[in-house]
Design a protein around this motif. Structure first.
Motif, PDB file in Angstrom:
ATOM      1  N   ASP A 431       0.775  -1.337  -0.096  1.00 63.43           N
ATOM      2  CA  ASP A 431      -0.099   0.118  -0.013  1.00 63.43           C
ATOM      3  C   ASP A 431       1.025   1.270  -0.112  1.00 63.43           C
ATOM      4  O   ASP A 431       1.904   1.362   0.695  1.00 63.43           O
ATOM      5  N   TYR A 537      -7.791  -5.366  -6.732  1.00 66.06           N
ATOM      6  CA  TYR A 537      -8.107  -3.814  -6.957  1.00 66.06           C
ATOM      7  C   TYR A 537      -9.213  -3.526  -6.049  1.00 66.06           C
ATOM      8  O   TYR A 537      -9.371  -2.221  -5.654  1.00 66.06           O
ATOM      9  N   GLU A 538     -10.264  -4.640  -5.946  1.00 62.62           N
ATOM     10  CA  GLU A 538     -11.451  -4.184  -5.120  1.00 62.62           C
ATOM     11  C   GLU A 538     -11.061  -4.002  -3.548  1.00 62.62           C
ATOM     12  O   GLU A 538     -11.492  -3.061  -2.715  1.00 62.62           O
ATOM     13  N   LYS A 540      -8.111  -2.580  -3.034  1.00 65.23           N
ATOM     14  CA  LYS A 540      -7.710  -1.392  -2.747  1.00 65.23           C
ATOM     15  C   LYS A 540      -8.598  -0.120  -2.843  1.00 65.23           C
ATOM     16  O   LYS A 540      -8.599   0.893  -2.050  1.00 65.23           O
ATOM     17  N   ARG A 541      -9.732  -0.535  -3.698  1.00 67.56           N
ATOM     18  CA  ARG A 541     -10.736   0.426  -3.628  1.00 67.56           C
ATOM     19  C   ARG A 541     -11.817   0.591  -2.167  1.00 67.56           C
ATOM     20  O   ARG A 541     -12.111   1.542  -1.900  1.00 67.56           O
ATOM     21  N   LEU A 542     -11.489  -0.559  -1.609  1.00 65.80           N
ATOM     22  CA  LEU A 542     -12.279  -0.435  -0.234  1.00 65.80           C
ATOM     23  C   LEU A 542     -11.486   0.019   1.027  1.00 65.80           C
ATOM     24  O   LEU A 542     -11.947   0.013   2.076  1.00 65.80           O
ATOM     25  N   ARG A 544      -7.681  -0.587   1.344  1.00 67.53           N
ATOM     26  CA  ARG A 544      -6.443  -0.914   1.388  1.00 67.53           C
ATOM     27  C   ARG A 544      -6.195  -1.857   2.940  1.00 67.53           C
ATOM     28  O   ARG A 544      -7.121  -1.630   3.596  1.00 67.53           O
TER      29      ARG A 544
END
Length: 555
Positions: A431, A537-538, A540-542, A544
């Motif tokens: 991250d 990717y999900e 990260k979107r939520l 990290r």
């Protein structure tokens, strides 16, 4: 060791004794082949058959405890080779010499007296380098001598994340500790007093330990005299404060050999089954996975079964000689770079070089001693692994690179599909890595990447496959693992990584990673990587610092 489970040396002796029992028959067959070759109406192939029998007997005799017989038979083989190339009176003279030598053939008494035991009995003389292992199978123990309790506690905690069991010990307790539990390494906080830098305060026990176990000295001083004093006490490494945990953990791996290695894989092709079995037994006694075959037609199937890192191949075989067999191996691109070593009684160096020019890498002459055979095989496979690693491994972390990992995905998904076993692929990403590079610089960023790589290597199973996919992104293939179990493991790794103390010029900071998981039973094999990447990717979107399983939501 019980009589029902003979030692390696005992098994080799049994093979020598069995050969000695069969030797009269073999000598009779050799004499019969010679008589057939002398018959006026015999085809040229009769002499070829005799030469092959003499060649096989020469190599086998030298290997199985009859060196004088092996040398005698080798002379007969050489005379027969000359006979094949001559005519007239010289031919008659050579034939007479061969007949006389055949009449002289007789086995010798066994070369090794019964009951003679040496260090080789338990494989010590043949074994390769071995790693230190604890008797109870626990994590390897590190002995820490540190005066500051706070520093000792922090160091123990950080090394614990990398799988080390750290035991703190006062210098006065060292002898008692060594009697109770032998460590695989010692980390010692040494105080090198001004004016006495040639005599650091290492006690006798520590000096004694240094001859057997790696010793790392930690000091506030970095000057020449201090380092020289450490070397003179037998220390293996010298680190200065503030300590870089990643560097210390990496150093411990190198000094203790804690990088696990699979057994060397060897395939032996020798038409004389006794010799092949003997060589395989010797190599197995040295901890290798060795398989011997005697029929060239079995070579292709055996290559797939063994996946060898070295092929030992007899040069002179009927129907298909070693040169032809080597060319067949080289036709398969999977084995184009696997070392092939001819193992034969051929002693003519020009012929050896000619044979090696057809696809082999080296030549070992029969008979070959057990210890030399093991050393020769170990050296060649170690070099093969080193060269292969340069092609397959990421240079920064030592993990598989992207191409090598993708090949492993193909192989493992095929295996799991055939067997119906579960398989999970995970994709990890550090991250805010760009922020780390911008704040602390790329060298610190590289250390963060290496720290995560080391944590994964230490905490995952030996047969889990780990790769660096590029930049700060990692991939893990977990065979025989249900999705729920993989999710639990990744969350534990995520928490451990977040607790690691990372440093830059005295400044400490922490990092986290996000992960996406995909299971083979839920998705087609060709889509597994893409599905895991979408789950990452999900994550990260939520926000990290979390694990997301494909199609199941947040972990």
């Amino acid at each position: 060791m019980s009589s029902s489970q003979p030692s390696r040396r005992g098994r080799l002796r049994q093979m020598e004794a069995q050969f000695l029992k069969e030797l009269p028959t073999l000598l009779y067959e050799l004499e019969a082949a010679w008589s057939h070759a002398l018959e006026p109406a015999s085809p040229p192939s009769a002499l070829d058959g005799f030469i092959h029998r003499a060649h096989s007997l020469a190599g086998t005799s030298g290997t199985l405890g009859q060196p004088a017989l092996g040398r005698h038979t080798k002379e007969i083989e050489c005379l027969a080779e000359r006979l094949r190339q001559t005519e007239g009176p010289v031919r008659s003279e050579l034939a007479a010499r061969i007949s006389a030598r055949i009449r002289m053939l007789k086995p010798q008494s066994p070369q090794v007296a019964e009951g003679q035991e040496t260090a080789e009995e338990d494989g010590a003389a043949l074994s390769g380098s071995s790693r230190t292992k604890t008797a109870d199978g626990q994590a390897p123990c590190l002995l820490l001598i540190e005066n500051d309790p706070r520093v000792a506690a922090e160091l123990s905690e950080q090394l614990g994340h990398f799988g080390w069991d750290v035991v703190r010990c006062a210098r006065t307790q060292l002898d008692r500790m060594l009697d109770a539990r032998r460590p695989v390494a010692i980390i010692s906080d040494e105080i090198l007093t001004e004016g006495h830098s040639s005599d650091p305060r290492l006690g006798p026990s520590t000096q004694r330990l240094a001859t057997h176990t790696p010793v790392i000295i930690v000091s506030d001083r970095w000057d020449w005299d201090s380092r020289l004093a450490a070397v003179r006490t037998g220390a293996d490494a010298y680190l200065t404060r503030p300590l870089d945990i990643h560097r210390l953990a990496d150093l411990l791996d190198k000094l203790t050999g804690e990088q696990p290695q699979d057994a060397y894989r060897v395939l032996i092709l020798d038409d004389e089954a006794r010799s092949g079995d003997y060589y395989a037994e010797v190599l197995r006694g040295a901890g290798m996975h060795a398989v011997a075959i005697s029929e060239p037609r079995r070579l292709l199937d055996s290559l797939n079964e063994v996946n060898p890192e070295l092929i030992l191949m007899d040069l002179h075989m009927p129907d298909c000689n070693g040169i032809e067999a080597a060319r067949i191996v080289r036709q398969d691109e999977r084995y184009a770079s696997v070392p092939i070593v001819f193992l034969s009684g051929e002693s003519d160096r020009q012929r050896q070089l000619s044979a090696m020019g057809t696809g082999a890498d080296d030549f070992l002459t029969k008979p070959i001693g057990d210890t030399y055979l093991v050393s020769a095989v170990e050296l060649r496979i170690a070099r093969f692994r080193s060269l292969t690693a340069l092609i397959r491994q990421d240079s920064l972390t030592g993990l598989l690179n992207r191409i090598a990992f993708d090949l492993q995905v193909e192989a493992e998904t095929s295996r799991a599909s055939r067997s119906g076993s579960p398989l999970v692929l995970a994709m990890l990403d550090i991250d805010h890595f760009k922020r780390i590079n911008d704040t602390y610089g790329h060298p610190v960023g590289d250390r963060v990447i290496k720290s995560l790589a080391q944590l994964l290597r230490k905490r995952l199973r030996r047969y889990d496959i780990i790769g660096r996919y590029g930049g700060e992104e990692f991939t893990i293939l977990m065979p025989d693992t249900p999705l729920a179990a993989a999710e639990k493991v990744l969350n534990e790794l995520r928490e451990q990584f977040s607790l690691l103390h990372l440093s830059s010029v005295g400044d400490q900071f922490h990092c986290t990673f996000s992960a996406g998981l995909a299971a083979l039973d839920d998705h087609p094999s060709q889509e597994l990587t893409a599905v895991a990447d979408a789950a990452l990717y999900e994550a990260k979107r939520l926000g990290r610092n979390r694990v997301v399983c494909a199609d199941t939501g947040i972990g």
